[in-house]
Scaffold this motif. Structure first.
Motif, PDB file in Angstrom:
ATOM      1  N   PRO B 212      57.508  15.582   3.385  1.00 30.62           N
ATOM      2  CA  PRO B 212      57.613  16.996   3.780  1.00 30.62           C
ATOM      3  C   PRO B 212      56.244  17.610   4.054  1.00 30.62           C
ATOM      4  N   ALA B 213      56.198  18.500   5.047  1.00 27.41           N
ATOM      5  CA  ALA B 213      54.932  19.190   5.362  1.00 27.41           C
ATOM      6  C   ALA B 213      55.263  20.629   5.754  1.00 27.41           C
ATOM      7  N   VAL B 214      54.390  21.560   5.367  1.00 26.46           N
ATOM      8  CA  VAL B 214      54.592  22.976   5.709  1.00 26.46           C
ATOM      9  C   VAL B 214      53.261  23.565   6.175  1.00 26.46           C
ATOM     10  N   ILE B 215      53.303  24.235   7.340  1.00 28.39           N
ATOM     11  CA  ILE B 215      52.094  24.901   7.855  1.00 28.39           C
ATOM     12  C   ILE B 215      51.966  26.241   7.142  1.00 28.39           C
ATOM     13  N   ALA B 216      50.805  26.497   6.529  1.00 28.41           N
ATOM     14  CA  ALA B 216      50.661  27.691   5.696  1.00 28.41           C
ATOM     15  C   ALA B 216      49.558  28.609   6.199  1.00 28.41           C
ATOM     16  N   GLY B 217      49.763  29.901   5.976  1.00 27.34           N
ATOM     17  CA  GLY B 217      48.701  30.894   6.208  1.00 27.34           C
ATOM     18  C   GLY B 217      47.790  30.911   4.995  1.00 27.34           C
ATOM     19  N   PHE B 218      46.907  31.923   4.919  1.00 23.28           N
ATOM     20  CA  PHE B 218      45.845  31.849   3.903  1.00 23.28           C
ATOM     21  C   PHE B 218      45.903  32.954   2.869  1.00 23.28           C
ATOM     22  N   GLU B 219      46.881  33.883   3.006  1.00 23.38           N
ATOM     23  CA  GLU B 219      47.043  34.868   1.938  1.00 23.38           C
ATOM     24  C   GLU B 219      47.763  34.176   0.769  1.00 23.38           C
ATOM     25  N   THR B 220      47.637  34.738  -0.422  1.00 24.33           N
ATOM     26  CA  THR B 220      48.313  34.143  -1.587  1.00 24.33           C
ATOM     27  C   THR B 220      49.820  34.052  -1.326  1.00 24.33           C
ATOM     28  N   THR B 221      50.371  35.086  -0.687  1.00 26.31           N
ATOM     29  CA  THR B 221      51.811  35.077  -0.383  1.00 26.31           C
ATOM     30  C   THR B 221      52.156  33.880   0.499  1.00 26.31           C
ATOM     31  N   ASP B 222      51.320  33.641   1.516  1.00 27.23           N
ATOM     32  CA  ASP B 222      51.577  32.511   2.422  1.00 27.23           C
ATOM     33  C   ASP B 222      51.572  31.186   1.666  1.00 27.23           C
ATOM     34  N   ILE B 223      50.597  31.033   0.764  1.00 25.55           N
ATOM     35  CA  ILE B 223      50.449  29.757   0.049  1.00 25.55           C
ATOM     36  C   ILE B 223      51.643  29.540  -0.882  1.00 25.55           C
ATOM     37  N   LEU B 224      52.051  30.623  -1.561  1.00 29.17           N
ATOM     38  CA  LEU B 224      53.207  30.500  -2.462  1.00 29.17           C
ATOM     39  C   LEU B 224      54.461  30.157  -1.663  1.00 29.17           C
ATOM     40  N   GLN B 225      54.595  30.783  -0.495  1.00 32.12           N
ATOM     41  CA  GLN B 225      55.766  30.507   0.350  1.00 32.12           C
ATOM     42  C   GLN B 225      55.783  29.036   0.755  1.00 32.12           C
ATOM     43  N   ALA B 226      54.612  28.520   1.146  1.00 37.61           N
ATOM     44  CA  ALA B 226      54.541  27.117   1.605  1.00 37.61           C
ATOM     45  C   ALA B 226      54.929  26.169   0.469  1.00 37.61           C
TER      46      ALA B 226
END
Lengths: 341, 359, 77
Positions: B212-226
């Motif tokens: 599995p792989a997930v492209i993530a943004g860089f805010e804490t919310t993005d990282i938690l979502q990923a």
């Protein structure tokens, strides 16, 4: 040569102790710094002795650029030394200032710097009682360097020392962090941010003296210059032998400073300040200190940002992050910004 | 911030159920150095360490620069009267014998820039100086450097050249995935590299290697979502390459930027620290821009490159070793006197662990 | 190194391909020739090393936030 030709830049001759040196002192330094100690123009200033403990400190200033939003190398040279005396519990009495100037340095800039120094000294009625000027060849120094030495006496109410710091004490700062270090960076033309990040450069002796006279529970103070909040907190923790816990949500920081530091990948906790100090205060006096600080222009953003805890004794500093996690703060390694003060 | 704390609770709950199902801890790798720093700064690593171990990958462009290239840059600074223009971190990276920081103390000219465009403005303002920009970074940065060369070309700026050391992320992902003894359950992919490359190019991670792989943004919310979306995949068994940074990343990425990369660069095999040569993983300036290729404009002699005894930056970059398992970590190798690049660069795994973690 | 900062376009010069953007109350001049979608004053761009690398899709951002709010509600599970 009439003063028009020599008037615009510093020449090597200005440093040889001869006619041009005297003209420089009479035209640029004396009118601004005039006080009875300096006017005698003798080889050293004399002043009456004072009973009790005295304090002396010295600092040299090589900031680049020499003019920045909120200050200049002259104002900085006064505030830096005054603040070192103030956080040691001393009331400043006298200042000396020595200049090393590069050949070709514009006299108009020297004038601006000296006026700024004198203005800051007048605000806190602190006389510059001795001084010296040397000139070095073009390229052997970068524009101008100033060294100031401050003499003061320790206030009776001041009982400051690492040994007074105890677990449970509160950690307080008087204002937002990172402003000075960033104002220097932004002023350099290689970064094109057209917004004014103002240095917090200011003399802290007045506000600190008020605190010391009112609160017995002031254990320790440190002005947060080189290395910023994190480095100085670490030095205090190691020297006191206790841990310090800071809370990220409580640390005051301007929105713009947070934004630009994020943009450049810099950590504001490590940026220099020149009008911000940290104080360790007994828990019972903490709220009182904040009330008093908030009434003072240099304390309106003050906040309790953490506390001292026992720890394992090797002086760790931890930051409780907004998310609730924790991270360890170590000393600044490798200056992110060359010559910021 | 309230959302982040609630999301964190959800991530921890789901991670417990996954570890029960797997019967062991979960290993995730964040490939990008900017993710490594963001994770460490937020204190997230310590909050989820009971069930999830976050390992940093080859995502810091300074760290992955091979020692031989570092030595060439330092030799260039020492042997030619040029101005080395660079992003901040390269200055302190120790080469085999010296560093840019030490060369600067010996009189070399080193200027730090936030953007290659500023280096062009500097070159225009100082026509008598020869400016050499250190082109490090991945697909995110390569177009910016290409544009600076286009500016130099269009405006006839002769005193500007680039050391092109840009690297591509997909090939190093393959190198990671082909390494049998790398245990990674899922990948957090670099949001800004994918902004340029697009999502589709990373499908092979799930389709060919079923990870599995997930492209993530860089805010804490993005990282938690990923992390949450990776955990869901373990639970559901569906294996995909998901784009969780939809506000910026599209299927095919940024066409204009990709076109510019292809116009100025060609892919070549290049050496990565810790990996050795990886086929088609480097961007080299095309022959018609050879004039702006500093490696062609300046010849430098470089001796044998080597790393100090015990430095395990290579294994750290391959996700094989956590920084504090390196024998030098925190002892002879600290941010004050860094031995390897992973401790020097603010995005290096060792610096992030030393500065920001409860190791 | 992939550090990117979002900014709102407050001034735009289409033929010279630059824009003034505002991030966290800070204004900064950036270059826009790498942006693949059309955008205008009031739009948000992601900036890296002085160049905008993409237009930020605000609806997508809001949608993601809604989904995340749903995921993080306790009774939702």
């Amino acid at each position: 040569m009439n003063s028009k030709e020599t008037g615009d830049v510093i020449l090597l001759a200005h440093g040889d102790g001869g006619l041009l040196t005297h003209q420089l002192i009479e035209k640029y330094f004396l009118p601004q710094f005039k006080n009875r100690f300096l006017e005698t123009l003798t080889d050293s200033a004399t002043f009456p002795s004072k009973s009790g403990k005295m304090a002396i400190t010295t600092d040299s200033f090589v900031v680049d650029p020499i003019f920045f939003p909120g200050g200049d190398i002259g104002k900085l040279a006064v505030c830096g030394t005054v603040n070192d005396l103030a956080v040691s519990g001393a009331k400043p009495l006298y200042l000396t200032a020595s200049f090393i100037i590069e050949e070709g340095f514009p006299l108009s800039d020297l004038k601006k710097i000296v006026i700024s120094m004198a203005k800051t000294c007048r605000e806190i009625n602190l006389p510059i009682i001795a001084g010296d000027t040397k000139v070095v060849g073009k390229g052997q120094a970068d524009k101008i360097y100033i060294t100031t030495t401050g003499v003061g006496y320790i206030l009776d109410e001041a009982r400051l020392g690492y040994n007074r710091i105890k677990p449970g004490d509160s950690v307080i700062v008087n204002g937002t962090i990172g402003n000075h270090g960033l104002s220097i960076l932004v002023e350099r033309e290689s970064f094109r941010f057209d917004t004014a990040i103002i240095s917090d450069c200011a003399p802290l002796n007045g506000i600190i003296q008020k605190l010391l006279k009112r609160f017995e529970g002031i254990k320790f103070m440190r002005d947060l210059t080189r290395g910023g909040l994190a480095t100085n907190a670490k030095e205090i923790a190691v020297a006191a032998g206790f841990d310090i816990w800071l809370d990220e949500t409580d640390i005051p920081i301007k929105k713009e400073v947070k934004g630009i530091t994020e943009m450049l990948g810099l950590d504001p906790l490590y940026l220099a300040n020149e009008g911000t100090f940290l104080t360790v205060v007994s828990n019972k006096d903490a709220e009182g200190v904040i009330q008093l600080l908030k009434k003072h222009p240099l304390g309106k953003d003050s906040a309790i940002i953490g506390r001292v805890s026992k720890g394992k004794g090797d002086g760790d500093v931890f930051l409780k992050t907004q998310l609730g996690g924790s991270r360890r703060l170590s000393m600044l390694t490798g200056a992110p910004l060359p010559r910021i003060c | 911030m309230e959302l982040d704390k609630k999301l964190l609770k959800k991530v921890i709950e789901l991670s417990k159920r996954v570890t029960e199902k797997k019967g062991r801890k979960i290993y995730l790798m964040e490939v990008c150095g900017t993710h490594t720093t963001a994770i460490s700064k937020s204190g997230l690593r310590s909050l989820i360490s009971d069930t999830i171990e976050l390992r940093s990958g080859p995502g810091c462009p300074v760290c992955v620069t091979d020692q031989s290239h570092v030595d060439k840059i330092i030799a260039l600074a020492r042997q030619h009267p040029v101005v080395i223009a660079t992003f901040g971190d390269m200055v302190r990276v120790p080469g085999t014998h010296s560093s840019l920081e030490r060369e600067r103390a010996r009189g070399a000219q080193v200027e730090i820039f936030y953007s290659p465009h500023e280096a062009i403005l500097f070159a225009k303002k100082n026509p008598r100086k020869e400016i050499v920009f250190l082109g490090i970074g991945f697909e995110t940065t390569a177009p910016a450097i290409a544009m600076s060369i286009a500016d130099a070309h269009n405006q006839g700026i002769k005193n500007y050249s680039v050391v092109a050391l840009h690297k591509s992320v997909p090939p190093v992902m393959r190198a990671l995935l082909d390494d049998e003894d790398l245990h990674v359950d899922g990948f957090m992919l670099p949001g800004h590299v994918c902004t340029i490359t697009g999502r589709k190019i990373f499908d092979f991670i799930s389709s060919e290697y079923s990870i599995p792989a997930v492209i993530a943004g860089f805010e804490t919310t993005d990282i938690l979502q990923a992390i949450y979306l990776l955990l869901e995949q373990f639970f559901s068994g569906r294996v995909q390459t998901i784009n969780a940074y939809t506000r910026l990343v599209h299927e095919e990425g940024n066409g204009k930027a990709k076109k510019i990369i292809n116009e100025f660069f060609e892919t070549v095999d290049t050496a990565w620290r810790g990996f050795g040569f990886i086929p088609d993983s480097g961007f080299c300036l095309k022959p018609d821009y050879a004039y702006y290729n500093a490696e062609k404009r300046f010849s430098v002699e470089v001796g044998e490159s080597s790393m100090p005894e015990g430095c395990s930056c290579g294994d750290v970059l391959r996700g094989k070793m956590k920084p504090f398992h390196c024998p030098l970590f925190g002892k002879t190798c600290t941010p004050a006197n860094p031995v390897g690049p992973c401790m020097v660069s603010s995005e290096g795994a060792c610096a992030a662990y030393y500065n920001y973690s409860d190791w | 190194m992939c550090l990117g900062i979002p900014g709102k376009v407050i001034e735009l010069n289409k033929n010279e391909q630059w824009a003034i953007i505002e991030s966290f109350g800070v204004r900064n001049k950036i270059l826009t020739m790498l942006v693949d979608e059309d955008f205008d004053i009031g739009d948000y761009l992601m900036v890296h090393a002085g160049y905008a690398i993409g237009k930020i899709d605000i609806e997508q951002a809001q949608q993601t936030l809604q989904i995340l709010k749903k995921i993080s509600e306790p009774e939702q599970e």
